[in-house]
Every structure is written in C-alpha cells, then in structure tokens.
Write a protein that holds these residues in place. Structure first.
Motif, short mmCIF file in Angstrom:
data_model
loop_
_atom_site.label_atom_id
_atom_site.label_comp_id
_atom_site.label_asym_id
_atom_site.label_seq_id
_atom_site.Cartn_x
_atom_site.Cartn_y
_atom_site.Cartn_z
N GLU A 152 8.31 -1.34 0.94
CA GLU A 152 9.74 -1.75 0.89
C GLU A 152 10.34 -1.19 2.15
O GLU A 152 11.92 -1.17 2.08
CB GLU A 152 10.26 -1.08 -0.38
N ARG A 162 8.31 -6.78 -0.01
CA ARG A 162 8.19 -6.95 -1.38
C ARG A 162 9.18 -8.07 -1.53
O ARG A 162 9.20 -8.87 -2.59
CB ARG A 162 8.53 -5.85 -2.07
N GLU A 163 10.59 -7.87 -1.10
CA GLU A 163 11.61 -9.10 -1.49
C GLU A 163 11.11 -10.40 -0.91
O GLU A 163 12.17 -11.33 -1.26
CB GLU A 163 12.92 -8.44 -1.03
N LYS A 269 15.25 -6.59 -10.02
CA LYS A 269 14.60 -6.89 -8.49
C LYS A 269 13.27 -6.39 -8.41
O LYS A 269 12.46 -7.43 -7.91
CB LYS A 269 15.42 -5.74 -7.50
N GLU A 273 10.02 -9.21 -7.71
CA GLU A 273 9.31 -9.04 -6.51
C GLU A 273 7.63 -8.89 -6.95
O GLU A 273 7.03 -8.93 -6.09
CB GLU A 273 9.56 -7.82 -5.76
#
Length: 299
Positions: A152, A162-163, A269, A273
């Motif tokens: 992250e 991750r995103e 979120k 992810e």
C-alpha cells in the motif's frame, strides 16, 4: 513458457492457444529458452515483452498482455480473451487475476501495458535481492508477485499496488481440472491443470484428444455462455462500488465524515482491492457505505 526437454502435451496445448490467437487477431509469444535462475523466467520474460510494447508509439502498442501457463488448454475458442478485461473507464486497474484456496494464482492473468506494470515486475524480480531474508517457497515468483501486489506504499505513485489490481471470478479465465473432475461447464474458455503433479499428463491427454477430435463438444458462442451476462454485470457492480468509494474519499477531504462512514469506506476499498471476485461481499459493502452516508440504518 516452454523450454528444456520436449513435451508433446504442452506443444499440443500451445497449438490450440495459437489457433485461438489467430482467430481473434492476437499475437502469441512463447518463451522457449531458460533466461533466468530458479523460478524467475516468467516475470523476466513478461517484463521483456512489456517493455518491447512500451517503446512503440502509443497507437501501435497492445493495451494488455495475457499470461497463460503451458498447462492450460483452450476448449472454447469462440470466446475472445478480451471479454474479461475491465471497461476502458476503469483505467486505474493494471492487474487482473484470480485466486484459489491457496491465494493468488499466477498461472493465468492480465497486465496492462503501462509504467505501473513495469514497476510491479521490477519490484517482483528485485525481491530476492532487497528482501533476502524472506522465504518465498517453491513458487517463488508467484509468492513475490503476491507480496508486491499487497503493498500500500511505494510503487510508481507512492500508493503501492493494491489499488491497481482486481480479482475476477476464477472460473472465468482459469477453470480447474481437479483429480476427480472438471469444475467447469460447456462454454468455458479453457481448462487449467495446477497442482496435479504427474497426474497432469493423463488429464491433459484426455482433454487434448477431446478438443482436437471433437471440438464441437465444447465450442459455444459467447451469447450462449455464462459470460454473456455475468461479465458486464460484474464490471457494472465494480464500477458502482468504485465510484461510490472515490466520491466518499473526495468528501472526506472537504468535510468531516462520521467514523462509521470512514470505516465503511475503508472496508469497501479493501474488498475491491483484495476480494472483488466475491460479488456479494462487494454489493454488501457498497450498500453499507451508501446507507451510512445517507444516515439510514444498516441492514
């Protein structure tokens, strides 16, 4: 990826992949030389292919690369591998993959042709050098990819990786042949043979004979498969959840939101992810965030 001693099963499988690529106007590239020590051939070769695309003018580049291990067989060539990719407006996604009972499986996955993907592969390949204390196990490249994707922080824009990833339902692109049975159904694009060890050859031989001698048994047009509805619905639901999450993130920068709203946004979120393939979990997390923002009781 096929090098070393000849393997007729893999060669037959690659021929079917080549026919599939030709049918849909795609380019198939096969690694036939051992180019890296240990388990690092896969990320090394993908990085090579990726950079060869990126040095081309944008109008000449491929948009995505799809990796498939040699122990996979196309059983329904009537479906293009592009069917499963995210819509163009979801441009933050650079890695599309699947997970199983063990976790990330890198036998089959997609990578966007982008600087993000270069950075991801460079960090993956560098892990044994800058993290020598880590025990990556037998599938070292897969384990390293998983660890990099979980970051992250760092990466090309400082937010990790991750995103930039999304899991899709595994049976879309990687239906497994288990020791006892095939888990898929007519219309599925391919069959994959992970973890079968020496039993793999008999299972592959049986499937190759079926597909080569009676292709009509498994070929099925897209409109008659499960993908016709579930694939666009999946990305529609993903988009709705992602837009709600990003809108809430903008609101947090402009006003004070309740702890419950911020917690619901964090949960959504995380799910997008790391568990986007769990469609019910995505929907529940989205509804929870919407309800918290609207001040309504959460069911």
């Amino acid at each position: 990826m096929l090098y070393g001693a000849g393997n007729t099963f893999y060669e037959r499988a690659i021929r079917l992949h080549q026919q599939h690529a030709d049918r849909w106007g795609h380019t198939l590239q096969v690694l036939r030389e051992d180019i890296a020590a240990g388990f690092w051939n896969k990320p090394t070769y993908i990085l090579h292919v990726l950079t060869q695309e990126l040095i081309k003018p944008p109008s000449k580049r491929a948009e995505w690369l799809m990796w498939v291990d040699a122990d996979s067989i196309i059983i329904n060539p009537a479906i293009s591998s592009e069917v499963f990719l995210p819509p163009s407006d979801l441009s933050h996604i650079h890695f599309v993959g699947t997970r199983d009972h063990i976790g990330l499986n890198t036998g089959i996955f997609y990578l966007r042709v982008s600087a993000w993907s270069v950075s991801f592969l460079v960090e993956t390949l560098g892990m044994p050098l800058y993290k020598p204390e880590l025990e990556l196990g037998r599938s070292a490249d897969q384990e390293a990819m998983g660890k990099i994707l979980s970051k992250e922080k760092g990466g090309p824009i400082g937010k990790g990786y991750r995103e930039g990833m999304a899991y899709v339902p595994r049976t879309w692109i990687s239906t497994y042949e288990w020791r006892h049975a095939y888990e898929g159904q007519r219309g599925d694009m391919l069959v994959h043979f992970p973890g079968l060890e020496e039993q793999r050859w008999k299972h592959m031989a049986d499937w190759l004979d079926i597909v080569e001698m009676t292709p009509e048994k498994w070929e099925c047009p897209l409109a008659e498969t499960k993908y016709w509805n579930v694939t666009p619905d999946f990305w529609k639901d993903y988009r709705a959840a992602y837009e709600l999450m990003t809108e809430t993130d903008r609101m947090q920068r402009e006003e004070v939101l309740s702890d419950a709203v911020r917690a619901a946004a964090r949960d959504l979120k995380t799910i997008l992810e790391t568990e986007a393939d769990d469609t019910e979990k995505v929907k529940k997390a989205r509804h929870r965030l919407r309800a918290e923002r609207d001040g309504k009781p959460v069911a």
